[in-house]
Design an enzyme around this catalytic site. Structure first.
Site, PDB file in Angstrom:
ATOM      1  N   HIS A 158      -3.278  -5.695   2.666  1.00  0.00           N
ATOM      2  CA  HIS A 158      -2.060  -4.964   2.982  1.00  0.00           C
ATOM      3  C   HIS A 158      -1.375  -4.454   1.719  1.00  0.00           C
ATOM      4  O   HIS A 158      -1.026  -3.293   1.631  1.00  0.00           O
ATOM      5  CB  HIS A 158      -1.116  -5.850   3.793  1.00  0.00           C
ATOM      6  CG  HIS A 158       0.100  -5.119   4.228  1.00  0.00           C
ATOM      7  ND1 HIS A 158       1.301  -5.222   3.585  1.00  0.00           N
ATOM      8  CD2 HIS A 158       0.279  -4.230   5.235  1.00  0.00           C
ATOM      9  CE1 HIS A 158       2.187  -4.449   4.191  1.00  0.00           C
ATOM     10  NE2 HIS A 158       1.590  -3.839   5.185  1.00  0.00           N
ATOM     11  N   HIS A 159      -1.169  -5.339   0.743  1.00  0.00           N
ATOM     12  CA  HIS A 159      -0.637  -4.877  -0.532  1.00  0.00           C
ATOM     13  C   HIS A 159      -1.052  -5.817  -1.664  1.00  0.00           C
ATOM     14  O   HIS A 159      -1.466  -6.944  -1.410  1.00  0.00           O
ATOM     15  CB  HIS A 159       0.894  -4.720  -0.489  1.00  0.00           C
ATOM     16  CG  HIS A 159       1.663  -5.987  -0.703  1.00  0.00           C
ATOM     17  ND1 HIS A 159       2.376  -6.609   0.287  1.00  0.00           N
ATOM     18  CD2 HIS A 159       1.837  -6.756  -1.799  1.00  0.00           C
ATOM     19  CE1 HIS A 159       2.945  -7.692  -0.191  1.00  0.00           C
ATOM     20  NE2 HIS A 159       2.633  -7.822  -1.458  1.00  0.00           N
ATOM     21  N   GLN A 185      -0.948 -10.888  -6.940  1.00  0.00           N
ATOM     22  CA  GLN A 185      -0.635 -11.332  -5.569  1.00  0.00           C
ATOM     23  C   GLN A 185      -1.319 -10.380  -4.588  1.00  0.00           C
ATOM     24  O   GLN A 185      -1.182  -9.160  -4.711  1.00  0.00           O
ATOM     25  CB  GLN A 185       0.874 -11.283  -5.324  1.00  0.00           C
ATOM     26  CG  GLN A 185       1.264 -11.731  -3.916  1.00  0.00           C
ATOM     27  CD  GLN A 185       2.715 -11.396  -3.582  1.00  0.00           C
ATOM     28  OE1 GLN A 185       3.129 -10.247  -3.608  1.00  0.00           O
ATOM     29  NE2 GLN A 185       3.491 -12.421  -3.280  1.00  0.00           N
ATOM     30  N   HIS A 198      -1.764  -9.612  -0.474  1.00  0.00           N
ATOM     31  CA  HIS A 198      -1.297  -9.891   0.889  1.00  0.00           C
ATOM     32  C   HIS A 198      -2.388  -9.483   1.872  1.00  0.00           C
ATOM     33  O   HIS A 198      -2.749  -8.306   1.949  1.00  0.00           O
ATOM     34  CB  HIS A 198      -0.005  -9.093   1.155  1.00  0.00           C
ATOM     35  CG  HIS A 198       0.486  -9.157   2.564  1.00  0.00           C
ATOM     36  ND1 HIS A 198       1.364  -8.241   3.085  1.00  0.00           N
ATOM     37  CD2 HIS A 198       0.243 -10.040   3.555  1.00  0.00           C
ATOM     38  CE1 HIS A 198       1.631  -8.552   4.348  1.00  0.00           C
ATOM     39  NE2 HIS A 198       0.951  -9.636   4.654  1.00  0.00           N
ATOM     40  N   HIS A 227      11.842  -1.488  -2.404  1.00  0.00           N
ATOM     41  CA  HIS A 227      11.421  -2.633  -1.595  1.00  0.00           C
ATOM     42  C   HIS A 227      12.567  -3.105  -0.702  1.00  0.00           C
ATOM     43  O   HIS A 227      13.659  -3.382  -1.191  1.00  0.00           O
ATOM     44  CB  HIS A 227      10.975  -3.783  -2.501  1.00  0.00           C
ATOM     45  CG  HIS A 227      10.701  -5.063  -1.768  1.00  0.00           C
ATOM     46  ND1 HIS A 227       9.611  -5.237  -0.946  1.00  0.00           N
ATOM     47  CD2 HIS A 227      11.380  -6.233  -1.715  1.00  0.00           C
ATOM     48  CE1 HIS A 227       9.631  -6.458  -0.434  1.00  0.00           C
ATOM     49  NE2 HIS A 227      10.703  -7.089  -0.883  1.00  0.00           N
ATOM     50  N   HIS A 229      12.765  -5.371   3.378  1.00  0.00           N
ATOM     51  CA  HIS A 229      11.931  -5.897   4.450  1.00  0.00           C
ATOM     52  C   HIS A 229      12.067  -4.907   5.607  1.00  0.00           C
ATOM     53  O   HIS A 229      12.022  -3.707   5.347  1.00  0.00           O
ATOM     54  CB  HIS A 229      12.323  -7.339   4.767  1.00  0.00           C
ATOM     55  CG  HIS A 229      12.166  -8.239   3.562  1.00  0.00           C
ATOM     56  ND1 HIS A 229      12.582  -9.531   3.524  1.00  0.00           N
ATOM     57  CD2 HIS A 229      11.618  -8.003   2.349  1.00  0.00           C
ATOM     58  CE1 HIS A 229      12.307 -10.053   2.337  1.00  0.00           C
ATOM     59  NE2 HIS A 229      11.727  -9.143   1.602  1.00  0.00           N
ATOM     60  N   MET A 279      15.910  -7.696   1.768  1.00  0.00           N
ATOM     61  CA  MET A 279      16.043  -7.463   0.340  1.00  0.00           C
ATOM     62  C   MET A 279      16.385  -5.997   0.152  1.00  0.00           C
ATOM     63  O   MET A 279      16.025  -5.168   0.990  1.00  0.00           O
ATOM     64  CB  MET A 279      14.735  -7.764  -0.381  1.00  0.00           C
ATOM     65  CG  MET A 279      14.477  -9.227  -0.566  1.00  0.00           C
ATOM     66  SD  MET A 279      13.215  -9.447  -1.810  1.00  0.00           S
ATOM     67  CE  MET A 279      13.165 -11.219  -1.862  1.00  0.00           C
TER      68      MET A 279
HETATM   69 CU    CU Z   1       1.897  -6.522   2.250  1.00  0.00          CU
HETATM   70 CU    CU Z   2      11.282  -9.002  -0.442  1.00  0.00          CU
END
Ligand code: CU
Ligand code: CU
Length: 338
Positions: A70-71, A146, A148, A215, A217, A290
């Site tokens: 996903h990312h 990271q 996802h 960014h 949510h 966020m």
């Molecule tokens: Cu993601």
């Molecule tokens: Cu966030």
């Protein structure tokens, strides 16, 4: 016997080649070590330690497909979240994580986002002569990837998605940095709120912005970022970037590359629509929100800004109009409209 003009041709070719290959660009692939994503909405982190030498990162090549990933985010840290090879580092993960691996944030100390990838994003090269200085003598001692995974992998299928870092040991004349503007606060139930951030660049430095990332949510509608310059005619607001934060959250070119000086103010607004019946607070999980605007820039001399964060209390306390900078000419409509 060689004619003099041929000698000139050879010389010119040699000089051109010398310029192109003035230094070597190497590639380091920071990849997941053949892991098996065993549940949905899994966030995994893997580090690389870079303390022995100083390096300059000049580009990022994603090694992933949106089918599996996903990312991806690449963090620079002074201290990573754990000393493990892989850990569960879900900001948004509300569950109890994956089997047999520890849970921790990506960076325990000194967290910077250096790169972000999401669907269809291609390779990012920094502008010419620009690099992120990392490793020996810098605050970035580790890079943490990271990834996802939104869907659990079938059977025993393994994954090694990641990012190839293009780097050189040759010092780059312009160093890159990232500043993160972020808001705290509360978004009341069934309302539209503005989360606003502003801070003055207090260092006597000129920064050249080149990319931005937004960014939020799930409640974000529009995120916009500005450079505000105080003047006799009132405040001059210059749009640096604006987008729907629910589109892929990667770095995009800024709308305006004008230099930003010490004394200028950076400002950002997230327009949030809370369709829920409950108030929503700023926090790390999917139930929270966020409001972040990242600005990537370079400096022509010396080091990037010491300031990496610009934070505000957010609603219902702090807004552009009541901030200590007495902001005027606020582009109220433009900042919230795509
Ligand atoms: Cu993601
Ligand atoms: Cu966030």
């Amino acid at each position: 016997m060689m004619f003099p003009h041929m000698l000139v041709v050879f010389l010119v070719i040699f000089l051109l080649l010398d310029d192109v290959f003035a230094y070597d660009i190497h590639k380091y692939s920071l990849l997941m070590p053949e892991i098996h994503p065993d549940k949905d909405e899994l966030y995994l982190c893997t580090p690389v330690r870079i303390v022995n030498k100083q390096y300059y990162i000049v580009g990022f090549e994603p090694n992933a497909t949106m089918h599996d990933v996903h990312h991806m985010l690449l963090f620079g840290c002074s201290v990573p979240g754990t000393t493990d090879d892989v850990w569960d580092c879900g900001e948004m993960a509300a569950s109890d994580g994956s089997k047999n691996i520890r849970r921790a944030i990506p960076c325990a100390e000194g967290s910077h986002v250096l790169y972000a990838w999401a669907r269809d994003a291609t390779k990012l090269n920094l502008p010419e002569d620009v690099g992120f200085q990392v490793g020996l003598g810098t605050k970035i001692k580790y890079l943490v990837l990271q990834v996802h995974y939104s869907k659990k992998f079938p059977g025993n299928k393994l994954d090694n998605s990641g990012i190839s870092l293009l780097y050189t040991e040759q010092p780059q004349s312009k160093l890159a940095g990232v500043i993160l503007l972020g808001s705290g606060g509360t978004i009341p139930a069934r309302s539209i709120s503005h989360m606003e951030i502003q801070c003055e660049i207090e260092e006597e430095k000129t920064i050249y912005p080149f990319a931005y990332r937004t960014h939020t949510h799930s409640l974000g509608k529009v995120v916009s970022g500005y450079r505000v310059r105080k003047g006799k005619e009132g405040d001059d607001w210059l749009l640096l970037g604006k987008r729907d934060p629910l589109t892929p959250q990667m770095f995009y070119p800024v709308f305006n590359k004008d230099p930003i000086y010490g004394g200028d103010i950076l400002a950002a607004r997230c327009t949030m629509e809370n369709y829920r019946d409950r108030d929503t607070y700023v926090g790390p999980t999917n139930n929270d929100e966020m409001c972040n605007f990242y600005l990537m820039y370079y400096v022509e001399n010396g080091n990037p800004l010491d300031t990496t964060l610009c934070l505000s209390d957010g609603p219902p306390k702090e807004y552009w109009y009541n901030s200590k900078y007495n902001l005027n000419n606020i582009p109220d409509l433009e900042a919230s409209k795509l």
